[in-house]
Design an enzyme around this catalytic site. Sequence first.
Site, short mmCIF file in Angstrom:
data_model
loop_
_atom_site.label_atom_id
_atom_site.label_comp_id
_atom_site.label_asym_id
_atom_site.label_seq_id
_atom_site.Cartn_x
_atom_site.Cartn_y
_atom_site.Cartn_z
N LYS B 84 0.84 -1.19 0.00
CA LYS B 84 0.00 0.00 0.00
C LYS B 84 0.89 1.25 0.00
CE LYS B 84 -3.92 1.76 2.77
NZ LYS B 84 -4.81 1.44 3.92
N SER B 162 -9.64 1.33 3.15
CA SER B 162 -8.82 2.20 2.33
C SER B 162 -7.72 1.46 1.54
CB SER B 162 -8.16 3.27 3.20
OG SER B 162 -7.24 2.70 4.11
N SER B 186 -10.01 -1.14 7.15
CA SER B 186 -9.36 -0.93 5.85
C SER B 186 -8.65 -2.15 5.27
CB SER B 186 -8.36 0.23 5.95
OG SER B 186 -9.05 1.44 6.08
#
Lengths: 64, 474
Positions: B84, B162, B186
């Site tokens: 990420k 997310s 997330s």
Amino acid sequence: MKVTRREVAAALLAGVPAAGQQPAAPAAADELAAARETLARNAEALTQYEVAITTEPAFVFRTI
Amino acid sequence: MAELSGDIFYATIAELSAGLRAKQFSCVELTRAYLDRMEKLGPRFNALALLLREEAIGQAKDVDDDLSRDRVRGPLQGIPCGVKDLLALRGHPTTWGAKPFAGQVLENDAAVVKRLRKAHAVLTSKLAMVELAGGPSYRYAAASLTGPGLNPWDRSRWSGGSSSGSGAAVAAGLVAFAIGSETSGSILTPSAYCGITGLRPTYGLVSRAGAMSLSWTMDKIGPMCRSAEDCSLVLAAIAGGDSADPASARKSYFHAPKFWRKFQDLKTAYARVDFEEWAEPGAREPLQKALAVLKEMGLPLVEAKMPELPYGPVTSTIIAAEAASIFEPLIRSGKVDELADAKQITGLKAGLEIKAKDYLKAMRIRTEVQDGFRLLFSQVDVIVAPARMNVATKVSEPLDRPVDRSIPKDIGFSRIIPGGNLAGLPAISLPCGFVDGMPVGIQLVGRPFSESNLIAIGAEFQRRTDFHRRRPAL
């Protein structure tokens, strides 16, 4: 002021959202008011919830 | 160069590792194949933040060199992966998914990146994310520098947030595994929406040094993979003490299946109302079937529910206050207005106005949340609940729209995502079925540092089902 037909068409098209585009968002001032309102609602919910006077804030951030 | 088949993109870590060691393909061949696929398909799902072609090929050559000399470095050696874009990668942009940080280049690798390098994994890409990992809140899936995360099962739907790029990239076979992060949902949300297996570790088990902070007291970093067993292998590589992270628990995790506990000894709590009323109607059947599989495995199931506490206001207040403090310079500079989502912008601004008494009250109630879970876990070992009550939402739909059906009175475990995050508990999301072609996930939650129990159950569940092996038609 002289405005051409092309400019009128462009201005009209600019206001039409394309398929899949986000709907128009509320004005920034409304958004900020809404954010403050959310915080106030949260604060009120926290105030309404009573904790024992001996309850300390969580200083260890996992259940142990 | 050998032509690698499509199966390779959906192989597990153990399968890829076996192929590399048996010299069925070289690491350079494998890495090139994954890089090409990511380059071609990553943008289609708005999953790619940065392709690391040159660096990855260099790492792959080193792995081939090692393997040619029979230097075996562990299960992640030569496995293509992505992280990420909230994790720092020295010398490359680290955008945190947000326009104001689009040009940010950090000086040091994040601790997790260092650990992946030490395990000789091959980092092919940085993966897209919701801006600032969601900040205090956001209204649209499009709240990202790279656009809305699109779901490989249906591009009109969101991949979840997310860790949106991590979820989509694993589901589309663009990386063998990915690293995501969770403050409140997330990892679990994109894992459930994309039909992959995601693990949220216990708070403090994985170092967050070099990761963007959203909420110091709630942020966690974890693996998003094809299977529970893959999560175990990745967790073993990235977990461990780190003096650079003040929250580090200084504990490790070991992948040791022979020490996994017997299922008959793992008392498992569930709430009937979650499966019969909270879940959206279409998801109820696959979720109930998943519960039946767990029962067949020998897990003693008992009905229970979580303590009734104001999870929403507590979580929102803590995250909003901490995020506003972290991003105060961004807010005060006015650059916050460059963010994509109006709700995120105003949420950050308003967060600066949270009073100390409210933050402290939230943290005091958090103590009660922890006490409540401590009591529950004195009676049971695992909680099982739907990972999400709904399948992936449409990209165009506001995420804060009201639910269009009646809300059950019984809380069940419907607030287990904020509750589990407030208490720092580990959780795993397992694919357990489909509704109209969209994945449904079930989650297991355990005591702190009981990841091995969750992985053991997940691994057996995946031996008995094949949902984690299904592939979207791309």
